[in-house]
Design a protein around this motif. Structure first.
Motif, PDB file in Angstrom:
ATOM      1  N   ALA A  36      28.564  50.177  45.957  1.00 34.04           N
ATOM      2  CA  ALA A  36      29.457  49.028  45.795  1.00 34.04           C
ATOM      3  C   ALA A  36      30.299  49.196  44.540  1.00 34.04           C
ATOM      4  CB  ALA A  36      28.658  47.734  45.719  1.00 34.04           C
ATOM      5  N   GLY A  38      33.588  46.861  42.329  1.00 36.77           N
ATOM      6  CA  GLY A  38      34.409  45.664  42.302  1.00 36.77           C
ATOM      7  C   GLY A  38      34.706  45.214  40.886  1.00 36.77           C
ATOM      8  N   SER A  39      35.219  43.990  40.771  1.00 32.40           N
ATOM      9  CA  SER A  39      35.630  43.435  39.483  1.00 32.40           C
ATOM     10  C   SER A  39      34.646  42.381  39.011  1.00 32.40           C
ATOM     11  CB  SER A  39      37.021  42.810  39.590  1.00 32.40           C
ATOM     12  OG  SER A  39      37.989  43.792  39.908  1.00 32.40           O
ATOM     13  N   LEU A  50      35.041  46.545  35.338  1.00 30.96           N
ATOM     14  CA  LEU A  50      34.699  47.213  36.588  1.00 30.96           C
ATOM     15  C   LEU A  50      33.186  47.298  36.690  1.00 30.96           C
ATOM     16  CD1 LEU A  50      35.836  48.863  39.063  1.00 30.96           C
ATOM     17  CD2 LEU A  50      35.431  50.903  37.667  1.00 30.96           C
ATOM     18  N   GLY A  52      30.045  48.796  39.236  1.00 32.75           N
ATOM     19  CA  GLY A  52      29.639  49.577  40.387  1.00 32.75           C
ATOM     20  C   GLY A  52      28.128  49.718  40.409  1.00 32.75           C
ATOM     21  N   GLY A 193      30.622  42.859  51.677  1.00 35.57           N
ATOM     22  CA  GLY A 193      30.973  42.392  50.344  1.00 35.57           C
ATOM     23  C   GLY A 193      29.817  41.678  49.680  1.00 35.57           C
ATOM     24  N   THR A 195      29.153  38.900  46.290  1.00 41.54           N
ATOM     25  CA  THR A 195      29.585  38.125  45.139  1.00 41.54           C
ATOM     26  C   THR A 195      28.338  37.669  44.385  1.00 41.54           C
ATOM     27  OG1 THR A 195      30.815  36.168  44.386  1.00 41.54           O
ATOM     28  CG2 THR A 195      29.701  36.003  46.526  1.00 41.54           C
ATOM     29  N   THR A 208      30.956  38.436  39.606  1.00 43.09           N
ATOM     30  CA  THR A 208      31.370  39.707  40.197  1.00 43.09           C
ATOM     31  C   THR A 208      31.703  39.551  41.667  1.00 43.09           C
ATOM     32  OG1 THR A 208      29.915  40.874  38.659  1.00 43.09           O
ATOM     33  CG2 THR A 208      30.713  42.115  40.550  1.00 43.09           C
ATOM     34  N   LEU A 209      32.731  40.266  42.111  1.00 39.94           N
ATOM     35  CA  LEU A 209      33.077  40.378  43.525  1.00 39.94           C
ATOM     36  C   LEU A 209      33.215  41.860  43.848  1.00 39.94           C
ATOM     37  CD1 LEU A 209      33.829  38.999  46.198  1.00 39.94           C
ATOM     38  CD2 LEU A 209      36.215  39.008  45.422  1.00 39.94           C
ATOM     39  N   GLN A 210      32.416  42.372  44.813  1.00 42.69           N
ATOM     40  CA  GLN A 210      32.379  43.794  45.112  1.00 42.69           C
ATOM     41  C   GLN A 210      32.524  44.054  46.609  1.00 42.69           C
ATOM     42  OE1 GLN A 210      28.453  44.181  43.021  1.00 42.69           O
ATOM     43  NE2 GLN A 210      29.344  46.076  42.243  1.00 42.69           N
ATOM     44  N   LEU A 211      33.076  45.210  46.925  1.00 42.88           N
ATOM     45  CA  LEU A 211      33.100  45.728  48.283  1.00 42.88           C
ATOM     46  C   LEU A 211      31.992  46.761  48.418  1.00 42.88           C
ATOM     47  CD1 LEU A 211      36.938  46.229  48.873  1.00 42.88           C
ATOM     48  CD2 LEU A 211      35.500  44.327  49.640  1.00 42.88           C
ATOM     49  N   LYS A 212      31.332  46.805  49.605  1.00 43.49           N
ATOM     50  CA  LYS A 212      30.189  47.689  49.798  1.00 43.49           C
ATOM     51  C   LYS A 212      30.370  48.556  51.032  1.00 43.49           C
ATOM     52  CE  LYS A 212      26.846  44.717  50.205  1.00 43.49           C
ATOM     53  NZ  LYS A 212      25.437  44.282  50.338  1.00 43.49           N
TER      54      LYS A 212
END
Length: 217
Positions: A36, A38-39, A50, A52, A193, A195, A208-212
């Motif tokens: 993952a 994200g910001s 950032l 991860g 995703g 959060t 945090t909001l991330q893509l996985k």
């Protein structure tokens, strides 16, 4: 009667192979490996970083699972502050400073080992996986903030100019919302995703909001 027996044998010989060729349902997945990125908003959104992680996420029954992650966070932002020369009330030569505006870099870096427990209210054997997570973490962080003039002796009014800086081991709590979609005929690949919100013993909070992406096995 003789023709009936022959016809029955022919029907069985043509239908049995067809049934044997029907594919078996895939075995339920027992765990997943996720990546993952994200910001993360530092503090109350002072600046972005950032974040991860790599995560091992096994299932326990139909509605529970866990996630063990190694996470990395890093970010910075340039800002400005007005600072005043240190002074002492008993020394008139140091009084009356008009202050100077100086640039400085706000920054935050951390490495965390995170552990969450996941609750899958609709089950973890679906194509769409929704999970509520909660847990804690330990790690090491290094943060720089704004310079400030601080009083070191209240009797004399003596001051000193210091830089807001903290580093060291920390621990904290976190909770999250997770949504993943299984892909492919065997549902082995995942995209989704995450959060999350976390806060540590230094008082540093991250939203945090991330893509996985992931693979189940």
């Amino acid at each position: 009667m003789h023709y009936t027996a022959i016809l029955s044998a022919l029907v069985l010989s043509t239908t049995l192979p067809a049934y044997s060729q029907v594919p078996l349902a895939p075995a339920p997945h027992r765990a997943g490996l996720h990546l993952a990125v994200g910001s993360a908003g530092i503090g109350t959104g002072d600046y972005m970083a950032l974040k991860g992680h790599i995560e091992y996420a096994p299932f326990f029954g139909r509605y529970l699972g866990t996630g063990t992650r190694l996470a990395f966070v890093g970010g910075s932002r340039e800002s400005y502050a007005t600072v005043y020369a240190p002074y002492n009330l008993n020394d008139p030569r140091t009084a009356g400073s008009r202050g100077v505006t100086v640039p400085y870099a706000m920054s935050y870096e951390a490495v965390n080992l995170e552990q969450e427990v996941y609750l899958y209210p609709f089950g973890n054997n679906k194509q769409v996986l929704f999970a509520l997570g909660g847990g804690g973490y330990v790690g090491y962080s290094n943060r720089y903030g704004a310079p400030a003039t601080r009083i070191v002796d209240w009797n004399s009014g003596a001051q000193t100019l210091t830089l807001d800086h903290e580093q060291g081991l920390h621990a904290g709590y976190m909770f999250s919302l997770n949504l993943d979609v299984s892909l492919g005929s065997t549902s082995q690949w995942l995209v989704g995703g995450k959060t999350s919100f976390q806060n540590d013993t230094f008082g540093n909070s991250l939203a945090t909001l991330q893509l996985k992406v992931g693979r189940q096995f």
